[in-house]
Design a protein around this motif. Structure first.
Motif, PDB file in Angstrom:
ATOM      1  N   ALA A  27       0.830  -1.203   0.000  1.00  0.00           N
ATOM      2  CA  ALA A  27       0.000   0.000   0.000  1.00  0.00           C
ATOM      3  C   ALA A  27       0.872   1.262   0.000  1.00  0.00           C
ATOM      4  O   ALA A  27       0.574   2.228  -0.709  1.00  0.00           O
ATOM      5  CB  ALA A  27      -0.932   0.001   1.209  1.00  0.00           C
ATOM      6  N   GLY A  28       1.936   1.251   0.780  1.00  0.00           N
ATOM      7  CA  GLY A  28       2.830   2.403   0.792  1.00  0.00           C
ATOM      8  C   GLY A  28       3.507   2.626  -0.545  1.00  0.00           C
ATOM      9  O   GLY A  28       3.647   3.759  -1.012  1.00  0.00           O
ATOM     10  N   TRP A  29       3.922   1.547  -1.196  1.00  0.00           N
ATOM     11  CA  TRP A  29       4.554   1.647  -2.510  1.00  0.00           C
ATOM     12  C   TRP A  29       3.564   2.205  -3.537  1.00  0.00           C
ATOM     13  O   TRP A  29       3.918   3.062  -4.339  1.00  0.00           O
ATOM     14  CB  TRP A  29       5.063   0.275  -2.937  1.00  0.00           C
ATOM     15  CG  TRP A  29       5.740   0.272  -4.271  1.00  0.00           C
ATOM     16  CD1 TRP A  29       5.211  -0.141  -5.454  1.00  0.00           C
ATOM     17  CD2 TRP A  29       7.059   0.716  -4.569  1.00  0.00           C
ATOM     18  NE1 TRP A  29       6.119   0.010  -6.460  1.00  0.00           N
ATOM     19  CE2 TRP A  29       7.269   0.542  -5.947  1.00  0.00           C
ATOM     20  CE3 TRP A  29       8.087   1.252  -3.807  1.00  0.00           C
ATOM     21  CZ2 TRP A  29       8.464   0.885  -6.563  1.00  0.00           C
ATOM     22  CZ3 TRP A  29       9.268   1.587  -4.432  1.00  0.00           C
ATOM     23  CH2 TRP A  29       9.437   1.398  -5.793  1.00  0.00           C
ATOM     24  N   ASP A  30       2.332   1.689  -3.505  1.00  0.00           N
ATOM     25  CA  ASP A  30       1.319   2.184  -4.441  1.00  0.00           C
ATOM     26  C   ASP A  30       1.026   3.664  -4.207  1.00  0.00           C
ATOM     27  O   ASP A  30       0.884   4.433  -5.158  1.00  0.00           O
ATOM     28  CB  ASP A  30       0.024   1.376  -4.307  1.00  0.00           C
ATOM     29  CG  ASP A  30       0.127   0.004  -4.943  1.00  0.00           C
ATOM     30  OD1 ASP A  30       1.127  -0.252  -5.655  1.00  0.00           O
ATOM     31  OD2 ASP A  30      -0.788  -0.805  -4.729  1.00  0.00           O
ATOM     32  N   GLN A  31       0.938   4.054  -2.949  1.00  0.00           N
ATOM     33  CA  GLN A  31       0.632   5.450  -2.650  1.00  0.00           C
ATOM     34  C   GLN A  31       1.796   6.355  -3.055  1.00  0.00           C
ATOM     35  O   GLN A  31       1.583   7.456  -3.564  1.00  0.00           O
ATOM     36  CB  GLN A  31       0.325   5.612  -1.166  1.00  0.00           C
ATOM     37  CG  GLN A  31      -0.276   6.942  -0.825  1.00  0.00           C
ATOM     38  CD  GLN A  31      -0.980   6.918   0.513  1.00  0.00           C
ATOM     39  OE1 GLN A  31      -1.012   5.913   1.201  1.00  0.00           O
ATOM     40  NE2 GLN A  31      -1.559   8.034   0.883  1.00  0.00           N
ATOM     41  N   TRP A  32       3.023   5.915  -2.851  1.00  0.00           N
ATOM     42  CA  TRP A  32       4.182   6.719  -3.212  1.00  0.00           C
ATOM     43  C   TRP A  32       4.308   6.871  -4.731  1.00  0.00           C
ATOM     44  O   TRP A  32       4.645   7.937  -5.223  1.00  0.00           O
ATOM     45  CB  TRP A  32       5.439   6.064  -2.635  1.00  0.00           C
ATOM     46  CG  TRP A  32       6.671   6.874  -2.826  1.00  0.00           C
ATOM     47  CD1 TRP A  32       6.967   8.073  -2.237  1.00  0.00           C
ATOM     48  CD2 TRP A  32       7.772   6.564  -3.673  1.00  0.00           C
ATOM     49  NE1 TRP A  32       8.203   8.513  -2.657  1.00  0.00           N
ATOM     50  CE2 TRP A  32       8.718   7.598  -3.545  1.00  0.00           C
ATOM     51  CE3 TRP A  32       8.052   5.501  -4.515  1.00  0.00           C
ATOM     52  CZ2 TRP A  32       9.908   7.605  -4.225  1.00  0.00           C
ATOM     53  CZ3 TRP A  32       9.256   5.502  -5.193  1.00  0.00           C
ATOM     54  CH2 TRP A  32      10.162   6.542  -5.051  1.00  0.00           C
ATOM     55  N   ASN A  33       3.998   5.793  -5.481  1.00  0.00           N
ATOM     56  CA  ASN A  33       4.085   5.842  -6.940  1.00  0.00           C
ATOM     57  C   ASN A  33       2.898   6.541  -7.581  1.00  0.00           C
ATOM     58  O   ASN A  33       2.982   6.971  -8.733  1.00  0.00           O
ATOM     59  CB  ASN A  33       4.184   4.432  -7.529  1.00  0.00           C
ATOM     60  CG  ASN A  33       5.563   3.864  -7.368  1.00  0.00           C
ATOM     61  OD1 ASN A  33       6.542   4.592  -7.267  1.00  0.00           O
ATOM     62  ND2 ASN A  33       5.648   2.558  -7.339  1.00  0.00           N
ATOM     63  N   GLY A  34       1.773   6.601  -6.891  1.00  0.00           N
ATOM     64  CA  GLY A  34       0.579   7.218  -7.460  1.00  0.00           C
ATOM     65  C   GLY A  34      -0.198   6.291  -8.374  1.00  0.00           C
ATOM     66  O   GLY A  34      -1.055   6.734  -9.130  1.00  0.00           O
ATOM     67  N   VAL A  35       0.116   4.989  -8.320  1.00  0.00           N
ATOM     68  CA  VAL A  35      -0.596   3.992  -9.113  1.00  0.00           C
ATOM     69  C   VAL A  35      -0.998   2.870  -8.173  1.00  0.00           C
ATOM     70  O   VAL A  35      -0.150   2.210  -7.581  1.00  0.00           O
ATOM     71  CB  VAL A  35       0.283   3.418 -10.249  1.00  0.00           C
ATOM     72  CG1 VAL A  35      -0.475   2.360 -11.014  1.00  0.00           C
ATOM     73  CG2 VAL A  35       0.745   4.510 -11.172  1.00  0.00           C
ATOM     74  N   ALA A  36      -2.290   2.653  -8.003  1.00  0.00           N
ATOM     75  CA  ALA A  36      -2.789   1.627  -7.093  1.00  0.00           C
ATOM     76  C   ALA A  36      -3.306   0.439  -7.896  1.00  0.00           C
ATOM     77  O   ALA A  36      -4.003   0.610  -8.900  1.00  0.00           O
ATOM     78  CB  ALA A  36      -3.898   2.192  -6.220  1.00  0.00           C
ATOM     79  N   GLU A  37      -2.942  -0.752  -7.438  1.00  0.00           N
ATOM     80  CA  GLU A  37      -3.429  -1.985  -8.055  1.00  0.00           C
ATOM     81  C   GLU A  37      -4.029  -2.870  -6.976  1.00  0.00           C
ATOM     82  O   GLU A  37      -3.519  -2.932  -5.867  1.00  0.00           O
ATOM     83  CB  GLU A  37      -2.279  -2.763  -8.708  1.00  0.00           C
ATOM     84  CG  GLU A  37      -1.766  -2.182  -9.972  1.00  0.00           C
ATOM     85  CD  GLU A  37      -0.698  -3.076 -10.596  1.00  0.00           C
ATOM     86  OE1 GLU A  37      -0.314  -4.065  -9.964  1.00  0.00           O
ATOM     87  OE2 GLU A  37      -0.271  -2.770 -11.708  1.00  0.00           O
ATOM     88  N   VAL A  38      -5.094  -3.537  -7.332  1.00  0.00           N
ATOM     89  CA  VAL A  38      -5.690  -4.519  -6.428  1.00  0.00           C
ATOM     90  C   VAL A  38      -6.318  -5.610  -7.281  1.00  0.00           C
ATOM     91  O   VAL A  38      -6.764  -5.374  -8.400  1.00  0.00           O
ATOM     92  CB  VAL A  38      -6.726  -3.855  -5.476  1.00  0.00           C
ATOM     93  CG1 VAL A  38      -7.979  -3.458  -6.206  1.00  0.00           C
ATOM     94  CG2 VAL A  38      -7.037  -4.736  -4.300  1.00  0.00           C
TER      95      VAL A  38
END
Length: 94
Positions: A27-38
């Motif tokens: 979640a932290g990586w997705d938030q830092w990159n600005g691209v969320a995957e689930v």
């Protein structure tokens, strides 16, 4: 009623802790990159970019952080029940 093996409960707590750590890093990586995957069973992988759809990105990040909180909460609950059960065990050595 059968008792849960004593060695199994700490493994569950550690497993939930590791799961929460992996989910938090993701979640932290997705938030830092600005691209969320689930992953979704119906749609497969859902990917949302923060600059294209900020509301959907925020909602997806909330979902990811809630998953982290649920894993941590479950681990804490299992650990609390284990400690409570040990404290009430009449056969424990004092």
């Amino acid at each position: 009623m059968k008792r849960v093996p004593v060695a199994l409960v700490p493994l569950v707590v550690v497993g939930l802790g590791i799961t929460a750590l992996v989910l938090a890093v993701d979640a932290g990586w997705d938030q830092w990159n600005g691209v969320a995957e689930v992953w979704s069973r119906v749609r497969g992988v859902i990917q949302v970019r923060a600059d294209e759809d900020p509301v959907a990105f925020r909602n997806l990040m909330i979902f990811q952080w809630v998953r982290v909180a649920m894993a941590l909460g479950a681990g804490m609950a299992v650990n609390s029940l284990r400690r409570w059960g040990e404290r009430l065990d009449p056969l424990r050595p004092d």
